[in-house]
Design an enzyme around this catalytic site. Structure first.
Site, PDB file in Angstrom:
ATOM      1  N   LYS A  22      15.658  14.139  -1.046  1.00  0.00           N
ATOM      2  CA  LYS A  22      14.481  14.431  -0.203  1.00  0.00           C
ATOM      3  C   LYS A  22      14.727  13.960   1.229  1.00  0.00           C
ATOM      4  O   LYS A  22      14.467  14.682   2.183  1.00  0.00           O
ATOM      5  CB  LYS A  22      13.251  13.701  -0.772  1.00  0.00           C
ATOM      6  CG  LYS A  22      12.056  13.708   0.163  1.00  0.00           C
ATOM      7  CD  LYS A  22      10.855  13.024  -0.440  1.00  0.00           C
ATOM      8  CE  LYS A  22      10.787  11.545  -0.186  1.00  0.00           C
ATOM      9  NZ  LYS A  22      10.334  11.174   1.166  1.00  0.00           N
ATOM     10  N   ASN A  23      15.241  12.740   1.362  1.00  0.00           N
ATOM     11  CA  ASN A  23      15.358  12.164   2.707  1.00  0.00           C
ATOM     12  C   ASN A  23      16.463  12.808   3.538  1.00  0.00           C
ATOM     13  O   ASN A  23      16.561  12.544   4.733  1.00  0.00           O
ATOM     14  CB  ASN A  23      15.558  10.645   2.620  1.00  0.00           C
ATOM     15  CG  ASN A  23      14.295   9.961   2.117  1.00  0.00           C
ATOM     16  OD1 ASN A  23      13.198  10.491   2.248  1.00  0.00           O
ATOM     17  ND2 ASN A  23      14.453   8.788   1.506  1.00  0.00           N
ATOM     18  N   CYS A 116       0.865   4.381   7.679  1.00  0.00           N
ATOM     19  CA  CYS A 116       0.903   5.073   6.392  1.00  0.00           C
ATOM     20  C   CYS A 116       0.802   4.037   5.296  1.00  0.00           C
ATOM     21  O   CYS A 116       0.605   2.855   5.558  1.00  0.00           O
ATOM     22  CB  CYS A 116       2.165   5.900   6.246  1.00  0.00           C
ATOM     23  SG  CYS A 116       3.603   4.931   5.833  1.00  0.00           S
ATOM     24  N   ARG A 121       3.749   2.421  10.987  1.00  0.00           N
ATOM     25  CA  ARG A 121       5.010   3.171  11.059  1.00  0.00           C
ATOM     26  C   ARG A 121       5.254   3.527  12.524  1.00  0.00           C
ATOM     27  O   ARG A 121       5.048   4.668  12.934  1.00  0.00           O
ATOM     28  CB  ARG A 121       4.873   4.405  10.174  1.00  0.00           C
ATOM     29  CG  ARG A 121       6.153   4.932   9.560  1.00  0.00           C
ATOM     30  CD  ARG A 121       6.375   4.471   8.157  1.00  0.00           C
ATOM     31  NE  ARG A 121       7.609   5.020   7.634  1.00  0.00           N
ATOM     32  CZ  ARG A 121       7.695   5.737   6.531  1.00  0.00           C
ATOM     33  NH1 ARG A 121       6.639   6.010   5.838  1.00  0.00           N
ATOM     34  NH2 ARG A 121       8.874   6.170   6.114  1.00  0.00           N
ATOM     35  N   PRO A 122       5.673   2.537  13.335  1.00  0.00           N
ATOM     36  CA  PRO A 122       5.822   2.812  14.764  1.00  0.00           C
ATOM     37  C   PRO A 122       6.929   3.827  15.032  1.00  0.00           C
ATOM     38  O   PRO A 122       7.837   3.987  14.223  1.00  0.00           O
ATOM     39  CB  PRO A 122       6.192   1.450  15.352  1.00  0.00           C
ATOM     40  CG  PRO A 122       6.695   0.633  14.231  1.00  0.00           C
ATOM     41  CD  PRO A 122       6.083   1.174  12.973  1.00  0.00           C
ATOM     42  N   ILE A 123       6.831   4.531  16.172  1.00  0.00           N
ATOM     43  CA  ILE A 123       7.877   5.483  16.547  1.00  0.00           C
ATOM     44  C   ILE A 123       8.407   5.178  17.945  1.00  0.00           C
ATOM     45  O   ILE A 123       8.951   6.037  18.614  1.00  0.00           O
ATOM     46  CB  ILE A 123       7.385   6.950  16.453  1.00  0.00           C
ATOM     47  CG1 ILE A 123       6.095   7.150  17.258  1.00  0.00           C
ATOM     48  CG2 ILE A 123       7.200   7.387  15.006  1.00  0.00           C
ATOM     49  CD1 ILE A 123       5.767   8.625  17.507  1.00  0.00           C
ATOM     50  N   ASP A 124       8.189   3.906  18.385  1.00  0.00           N
ATOM     51  CA  ASP A 124       8.610   3.546  19.738  1.00  0.00           C
ATOM     52  C   ASP A 124      10.107   3.772  19.950  1.00  0.00           C
ATOM     53  O   ASP A 124      10.537   4.212  21.022  1.00  0.00           O
ATOM     54  CB  ASP A 124       8.232   2.084  20.030  1.00  0.00           C
ATOM     55  CG  ASP A 124       8.740   1.132  18.957  1.00  0.00           C
ATOM     56  OD1 ASP A 124       8.550   1.422  17.758  1.00  0.00           O
ATOM     57  OD2 ASP A 124       9.352   0.111  19.300  1.00  0.00           O
ATOM     58  N   LEU A 125      10.913   3.512  18.927  1.00  0.00           N
ATOM     59  CA  LEU A 125      12.367   3.677  19.088  1.00  0.00           C
ATOM     60  C   LEU A 125      12.722   5.156  19.241  1.00  0.00           C
ATOM     61  O   LEU A 125      13.594   5.515  20.033  1.00  0.00           O
ATOM     62  CB  LEU A 125      13.116   3.083  17.891  1.00  0.00           C
ATOM     63  CG  LEU A 125      12.921   1.575  17.670  1.00  0.00           C
ATOM     64  CD1 LEU A 125      13.588   1.124  16.376  1.00  0.00           C
ATOM     65  CD2 LEU A 125      13.500   0.788  18.849  1.00  0.00           C
ATOM     66  N   ASP A 306      13.879   1.702  -0.674  1.00  0.00           N
ATOM     67  CA  ASP A 306      13.291   2.677  -1.604  1.00  0.00           C
ATOM     68  C   ASP A 306      13.616   2.366  -3.065  1.00  0.00           C
ATOM     69  O   ASP A 306      12.904   2.821  -3.962  1.00  0.00           O
ATOM     70  CB  ASP A 306      13.810   4.092  -1.286  1.00  0.00           C
ATOM     71  CG  ASP A 306      13.171   4.671  -0.028  1.00  0.00           C
ATOM     72  OD1 ASP A 306      12.191   4.092   0.463  1.00  0.00           O
ATOM     73  OD2 ASP A 306      13.667   5.699   0.455  1.00  0.00           O
ATOM     74  N   ILE A 328      12.230  -4.382   5.177  1.00  0.00           N
ATOM     75  CA  ILE A 328      12.097  -3.148   5.964  1.00  0.00           C
ATOM     76  C   ILE A 328      10.630  -2.799   6.230  1.00  0.00           C
ATOM     77  O   ILE A 328      10.262  -2.526   7.365  1.00  0.00           O
ATOM     78  CB  ILE A 328      12.801  -1.957   5.261  1.00  0.00           C
ATOM     79  CG1 ILE A 328      14.257  -2.307   4.920  1.00  0.00           C
ATOM     80  CG2 ILE A 328      12.723  -0.694   6.125  1.00  0.00           C
ATOM     81  CD1 ILE A 328      15.175  -2.547   6.081  1.00  0.00           C
ATOM     82  N   ARG A 398       6.008  13.676  -4.670  1.00  0.00           N
ATOM     83  CA  ARG A 398       6.622  13.836  -3.339  1.00  0.00           C
ATOM     84  C   ARG A 398       8.125  13.592  -3.387  1.00  0.00           C
ATOM     85  O   ARG A 398       8.841  14.029  -2.489  1.00  0.00           O
ATOM     86  CB  ARG A 398       5.999  12.835  -2.346  1.00  0.00           C
ATOM     87  CG  ARG A 398       4.610  13.224  -1.886  1.00  0.00           C
ATOM     88  CD  ARG A 398       4.110  12.234  -0.830  1.00  0.00           C
ATOM     89  NE  ARG A 398       5.154  11.980   0.135  1.00  0.00           N
ATOM     90  CZ  ARG A 398       5.480  10.771   0.614  1.00  0.00           C
ATOM     91  NH1 ARG A 398       4.807   9.716   0.255  1.00  0.00           N
ATOM     92  NH2 ARG A 398       6.466  10.628   1.474  1.00  0.00           N
TER      93      ARG A 398
END
Ligand code: UD1
Length: 416
Positions: A22-23, A116, A121-125, A306, A328, A398
């Site tokens: 999936k990933n 989530c 779930r930051p997206i700054d990077l 995971d 993580i 999922r």
């Protein structure tokens, strides 16, 4: 919403096959946007997250066809650069489409993914890396309005953490940028290598994927390609856990054992016998597992976050005390409250869990709080005495294509 019912206590035995990752599939589907042609992905699992990614592609103007595990995407008519909130919120990882849309159309509008079930779930990077490549980003009431003036430009990007998603976004944006991009402290997960291999087969020039430093030489354009998605290492780890939890004996087929090198020592410490082949793993578990001194989740090649919930569940029935440290995600012990309902003895303090193994878990009504916490409930239900009913199994669907059917074939009493 569906439920899974498991009558536990049966040792599993036989053979089970692992579907595509999936990933890997999600960033690969995003990558088909850049190649502006008809790309074919084989071994693409039939999962709800993959369906969401296909709907995003269709919304953007691509034609998507699926036949079994093969997805064909024709992105030549792509015209739209906006992903609506309804699709973004179905799958937080849809942020990986941002780099691909910006590379293809020079403009993109996506909503901020927010938090989530695993915590913030930051997206700054992601955003700072894309800005370094020349993407102008404005926050418009929760939407990110992104524009490139001219073409994206290669840059030297050093990540403060080897983020998988940020590394994928950079690869997607930089492969057709002007000049060279270097990613320092890049993520080295197998899914990164899979994405780079696909992009290279589309004509990109990416070197060093799988290592800490990746060099991307921008090319003018990509062409379409055909690609086989790598096997899902977390599904393989989950099935190994199912066998271990029941004192079973199992061949896990169609997997890539080298992607699980950090998981094997933990299973061996627990007393499982493993025979690792080229694309299969044999496991034989003892009837009562040993505890494991310490498991720390880390970026690859460390122990995967995971795989933590299903393996954690084994510690709950081991003969002694185990310690797990989750490095993580903040909120990745959601299986604990449910394991406690089944009679487990666990204490959590921040990112550390101390698990005092009990001889047996008892079936109970439990909830799949998220995808891998749900997988942990399946492992627990198979090990437990009596009936376990798992609700909210849309989370499990999922990431697992056919978990009930697959487990039935190796002797599990599980139904939907
Ligand atoms: C993560 C996992 C990946 C797993 C996926 C789905 C790691 C390193 N990554 O990938 O293996 O398959 O979840 O469960 O194990 N972060 C920031 N800012 C950012 C991006 C990330 O602070 O812009 C932080 C996150 O809060 C988190 C950590 O970095 O603590 C891991 O992030 P990242 O690798 O980006 O997450 P995913 O790509 O979702």
């Amino acid at each position: 919403m569906g439920k899974l019912m498991i009558d536990g206590g049966v040792p599993l035995s036989g053979e089970i096959s692992v579907h595509g990752a999936k990933n890997s599939s999600l960033p690969l589907l995003a990558a088909t946007l850049i190649s502006a042609g008809r790309s074919v992905l084989h071994n693409c699992p039939q999962l709800s997250d993959v369906d969401t990614a296909c709907r995003i592609l269709e919304h953007l103007g691509c034609s998507v066809q699926r036949e079994g595990d093969t997805v064909t995407v024709d992105s030549s008519e792509m015209s739209c650069s906006e992903i609506p909130e309804s699709l973004m919120s179905e799958m937080r990882s849809s942020i990986v489409f941002l780099g691909a849309i910006a590379a293809r159309l020079g403009t993109a509008r996506v909503c901020f993914p927010g938090g989530c079930e695993l915590g913030p779930r930051p997206i700054d990077l992601h955003l700072s890396a894309l800005q370094q490549l020349g993407l102008e980003i404005q926050d418009d009431h929760g939407y990110l309005d992104c524009t490139v003036h001219g073409r994206l430009k290669g840059a030297k990007i050093s990540l403060s953490f080897p983020s998988v998603g940020a590394t994928e976004n950079i690869l997607l944006a930089a492969c057709t940028a002007e000049g060279e991009t270097v990613i320092n402290n890049a993520a080295s997960e197998p899914e990164i290598v899979d994405l780079a291999n696909f992009l290279n087969s589309c004509g990109a020039d990416i070197r060093g994927a799988g290592e800490q430093s990746i060099l991307i030489r921008g090319v003018d354009e990509l062409h379409s390609a055909e690609h086989w998605v790598i096997p899902d290492r977390i599904v393989a780890a989950t099935y190994l856990s199912c066998a271990a939890a029941t004192g079973g004996e199992l061949f896990v087929r169609n997997c890539c054992p080298e992607h699980l090198d950090s998981v094997f020592p933990v299973l061996e410490e627990m007393g499982c016998k493993l025979i690792v082949g080229r694309d299969s793993i044999y496991i034989r578990a003892k009837s009562r597992l040993n505890p494991v001194k310490m498991v720390r989740t880390m970026p690859y090649p460390g122990f995967p976050t995971d795989a933590q919930p299903p393996i954690f569940t084994l510690a709950a029935i081991a003969n002694g005390t185990s310690v797990f440290v989750e490095n993580i995600f903040e909120n990745r012990f959601k299986h604990v409250s449910e394991l406690l309902k089944m009679g487990a003895n666990i204490k959590v303090e921040g990112k550390v869990a101390v698990i005092q193994g009990v001889p047996v878990l008892s079936g109970a009504n439990v909830r799949a709080y998220d995808l891998r916490a749900g997988a942990a409930m399946v492992v627990a239900g198979l090990a437990a005495h009596g009936r376990t009913t798992i609700s909210d199994i849309q989370h499990i669907d999922r990431g697992y294509e056919r978990i009930d059917r697959d487990l039935q074939q190796i002797g599990a009493r599980i139904s939907r």
